[in-house]
Structure formats: structure tokens, C-alpha cells
Design a protein around this motif. Sequence first.
Motif, short mmCIF file in Angstrom:
data_model
loop_
_atom_site.label_atom_id
_atom_site.label_comp_id
_atom_site.label_asym_id
_atom_site.label_seq_id
_atom_site.Cartn_x
_atom_site.Cartn_y
_atom_site.Cartn_z
N THR A 239 9.23 3.43 7.45
CA THR A 239 8.88 4.99 7.47
C THR A 239 10.14 5.63 7.49
OG1 THR A 239 8.83 4.79 10.15
CG2 THR A 239 6.74 4.52 8.64
N GLY A 240 11.42 4.88 7.55
CA GLY A 240 12.71 5.61 7.31
C GLY A 240 13.00 5.85 6.12
N ALA A 241 12.32 5.32 5.03
CA ALA A 241 12.40 5.49 3.55
C ALA A 241 11.64 6.73 2.89
CB ALA A 241 11.96 4.23 2.98
N ASP A 242 12.21 7.32 2.00
CA ASP A 242 11.89 8.55 1.39
C ASP A 242 10.59 8.36 0.66
OD1 ASP A 242 13.96 10.25 1.85
OD2 ASP A 242 15.25 8.94 0.73
N ALA A 243 10.27 7.11 0.35
CA ALA A 243 8.91 6.62 -0.14
C ALA A 243 8.53 5.55 0.43
CB ALA A 243 8.96 6.59 -1.68
N TYR A 244 7.18 5.34 0.95
CA TYR A 244 6.86 3.99 1.49
C TYR A 244 5.23 3.92 1.49
CZ TYR A 244 5.89 6.72 5.81
OH TYR A 244 5.46 7.57 6.70
N ALA A 245 4.77 2.75 1.54
CA ALA A 245 3.28 2.46 1.58
C ALA A 245 2.68 2.41 2.90
CB ALA A 245 3.10 1.11 0.82
N ASP A 246 1.51 2.80 3.15
CA ASP A 246 0.92 2.90 4.30
C ASP A 246 -0.49 2.50 4.30
OD1 ASP A 246 0.72 3.08 6.97
OD2 ASP A 246 0.54 5.40 6.94
N ASN A 247 -1.13 2.13 5.32
CA ASN A 247 -2.78 1.87 5.11
C ASN A 247 -3.03 0.64 4.11
OD1 ASN A 247 -3.27 3.61 7.23
ND2 ASN A 247 -3.27 5.32 6.00
N ILE A 248 -2.15 -0.40 3.76
CA ILE A 248 -2.46 -1.31 2.74
C ILE A 248 -3.61 -2.14 3.17
CG2 ILE A 248 -1.45 -3.07 1.46
CD1 ILE A 248 1.41 -2.17 2.30
N GLN A 249 -4.44 -2.17 2.06
CA GLN A 249 -5.50 -3.07 2.11
C GLN A 249 -5.64 -4.12 1.11
OE1 GLN A 249 -9.33 -0.59 2.80
NE2 GLN A 249 -7.67 1.11 2.91
N MET A 250 -6.09 -5.09 1.24
CA MET A 250 -6.01 -6.24 0.12
C MET A 250 -7.78 -6.41 -0.16
SD MET A 250 -3.36 -9.33 0.96
CE MET A 250 -3.98 -9.39 2.60
N LYS A 251 -8.05 -6.55 -1.53
CA LYS A 251 -9.37 -6.67 -2.01
C LYS A 251 -9.33 -7.26 -3.25
CE LYS A 251 -13.68 -3.77 -2.35
NZ LYS A 251 -14.40 -2.28 -1.94
N ASN A 252 -9.87 -8.23 -3.36
CA ASN A 252 -9.97 -9.27 -4.53
C ASN A 252 -8.74 -9.43 -5.45
OD1 ASN A 252 -12.67 -9.50 -3.83
ND2 ASN A 252 -13.19 -7.49 -4.91
N GLY A 253 -7.69 -9.56 -4.63
CA GLY A 253 -6.30 -9.89 -5.16
C GLY A 253 -5.77 -8.85 -5.65
N SER A 254 -6.34 -7.54 -5.25
CA SER A 254 -5.78 -6.17 -5.66
C SER A 254 -5.43 -5.34 -4.12
CB SER A 254 -6.74 -5.41 -6.31
OG SER A 254 -7.04 -5.99 -7.59
N TYR A 255 -4.77 -4.41 -4.48
CA TYR A 255 -4.16 -3.45 -3.25
C TYR A 255 -4.56 -2.18 -3.13
CZ TYR A 255 -1.18 -7.69 -2.75
OH TYR A 255 -0.60 -9.01 -2.58
N ILE A 256 -4.90 -1.50 -2.25
CA ILE A 256 -5.20 -0.27 -2.01
C ILE A 256 -4.54 0.29 -0.94
CG2 ILE A 256 -6.96 1.69 -1.63
CD1 ILE A 256 -9.07 -0.44 -2.33
#
Length: 452
Positions: A239-256
Motif C-alpha cells: 500500500t506504500g506504492a503509487d499503484a497496487y492491487a487490492d481485493n484479489i480474487q482467483m476464478k477459473n485461472g483468472s484474476y479479479i
Amino acid sequence: MNIDSIKKVYFVGIGGIGMSALARFFKQRGVEVNGYDKTETDLTRQLVQEEIGVTYTDSETELKKEVDVVIYTPAIPQDNVILNWYRANNYPVYKRSDALQWITESMFAITVAGTHGKTTISTMIGHILRDSGYGCNAFLGGISVNYNTNYWSSDNAVAVIEADEYDRSFLKLKPDVAVLTAMDADHLDIYGTPEAVQEAYIQYTANIKPNGTLIKKHGLKQGAQLKGAHKKSYSLQNTGADAYADNIQMKNGSYIFDVKGNGIFMTDVHLNIGGMHNVENCIAAIAVAKQLEIEDEAIKSAVANFKGVKRRFEYIVKNDKIVYIDDYAHHPEELAALIKSAKTLFSKRRIVIAFQPHLFTRTRDFATEFAHALDMADEIILLDIYPARELPIEGVDAAMIKSKMGNPNVTILSKEGLMSYVTNAPLDLFITAGAGDIDKLVAPIGKILSEK
């Protein structure tokens, strides 16, 4: 060299992934393009179909004498007849990196450098710019699955370029936006020490144009010494970065996931390629797109239909019975990321990986690290080292890696032995990895596994 003055160009090593992109660039500009390469490949056959002349005979009788400039790759041997003839006859001879420098000086340039991830990130950036209608000229180190090419053009004077650290080539580039993914040691046959590698990356950032931007991975070593009038960072989840991912979910080999950070809030981004490291790569590409003020919905739409890069966590076979992944991984960090991602996505499957080490020097320098990364798989098959430009080094072979492994389920096989193994062994998650000629086995292995 003014690229507008070039009417006829000759490429020595035209079949290389970076060289062929340049050849296509000049051809698209109406330049007469010819070149030499050692062997015929799918890529050189495509160039011929695009009316680019290619010869496979290293002889002065085969070259073109009426050319304005000769461009060569540093991977070409010193005894190459064609290259030495041009030099002896005082033709203007330049490296591939010189031609890329001319392009960065004449266009708004986005360059992507780093030990890992640069092919995927540069392809993602190029795809987002193309898919959104922003437009760019893309020079990639891999084949985009979306477009089945490593180059595309645009009327917009913007270039997206993969910046290669081998032979310090990337130090000639003059980017407006520079991406830096990692500063890990590699190519120690060129640099000598890890510190020299880091110094080269610092110099890469020093070449950013005035008022340009550096987008770097958060937490890089020597990060304080990196240059750029404007500096931004990206991360998978820091979270210290200027852009980062949050609430990562895996579904059928993909990501949301959501993208958050300094002035960024984007929800429900869908990435339909495997590998958690590709989520981080996607964050870097999104950070560049935001820097260019591309609309959020256009970014999300482009990411959702991004199909990846050939040989970068590429699904060759994927069904209920068998998953077969092929990857270009040839550095220990890349191998570790590949295996970790596969284990995370397919936690109930047994991972068998076939790895072809690339270069004697890299194997010598990182044998212990390769062993530790490969130990994470359930079963490991090692092929002989692919030498590329190198001569053998006494005592350096696949057995050197095996001797340092803790996992007892490791076998050294020939390519023929690997094909026999794939035909007869029960497999449910199989991976091929390496930057050598293991890629020639992918299609026949895929055929065997899809028919099982």
C-alpha cells in the motif's frame, strides 16, 4: 542517423525477436528491407510473406550491396562473413540498440526494462494503447497472442519498446516514460558483478528525457539512486506504492482485483491470464496508461481482452484432465514465480516441470538458485543446457543443478527421452520452461497431452 533518410536497410540476424520487429517497422515505412539469419523459422517465414528478403547463407554473394545502413544484433558471432564484409567496405554499421535509440529520439517513447516481466508489461502497455484507440508503435520481445506479432504501427508518434539489458543495449534509449521492473543479477558474463548490473539500471533511468517519468517497482534496491524528473512506484499489494492491487480474487485461472493508489481507484479489473506475477505486471501497465490519461473503462476493457504473450505462462492445453503451461522462464526468480503461480492456481494438481537451462555461464552463476526454485515442483525433468552463443564450460551441466537439489524426484533426460516420458507418464499439470529450443517441443507435447 535520421530514420527518414533510410531507403534501404540490411539486418544481420533478422530472425531475432527484437530484430524482426525493427525490420517490420522499416518495411511499414516503405523502406526496402533485407537480411540474413542462420536458420529458417516461423518468424523468418512470416517476414518473407511480408515481402522482406531473407537469406540463410552467410556469404558475400548473398548480401545486398545497395543499402543505406546495416543493423546487426550483438548475438551475431564475430566471424560472421556478411557483417565483416559490410565493415570492411565501410558501410554504416549499427547495433539494434542504435536503431531503437533513433526511434526513441524521434517519438514519445515508453520503454520497459528489468530482469523480469518486461516482455509481458511492454505487450500489455502496447495492447492497452492499441485497444483503447490511443495508438502506438510497439517493439516487443515476444509474440502478442492478441495480434500474433511482435510489432505493430500507428500514426500516433508513440513507441512502446522492450529495453534489453544484454550487452548494455538499453543504455542508448531516451525514454519519456521509463518502466523498471527489477534489478536482479543476470548476464554476469557481461557485467561481472551484481553491483555493475544495478549501476546499469541506474544509468538507464538517468537517460530519461527532461521532465520524463520513471515508473518503478516499489522497494527496488538502490531505489534512492534512480533518476527521473517524476517518480512513481507500483506493487502487487504494498500500500506504500503509487499503484497496487487490492481485493484479489482467483476464478477459473483468472484474476479479479481493484487498483488503488495515488489518484487511482479502479474496481473489478479482470485479467484473464494465469500467474500472480502477471497481476503485478498488469499494475505496472495500468500505471503507464493512467500516466497517459487513458480512461478507466478503456483500460479495464483492454485488460479484460488481453490474451497474453506466447511462452509467458501460456496455456497450451487446459481442461478437466490436464493443464499444460509453457513459459520462457530462464532466471531463478522467473522459475520461482512460475511454479508458485501454478501451485496457487492449481493447488490440487501434481506439478511436473521440464526445464532447459539457458547458457553455461548463467547455469554456473545461479545453479544453487535454480535448484531451490525447482525444488518447489513435485517432479523435475532437466534437459541439457542450451548453449546459445556460448562454448561449453568444464563441469557445468544439468547435473550441476541436480546435485544441489533437495527434491529427490529429479531426472535428466534428452529431448527424445522427454517426448517418451510425456507419452507414457500420468500427468495432470505439466510445465515446460526455458529460453532455448525447448519451444520446438511445445506443439508436439501439446498434441500428445490433448489426445490423452
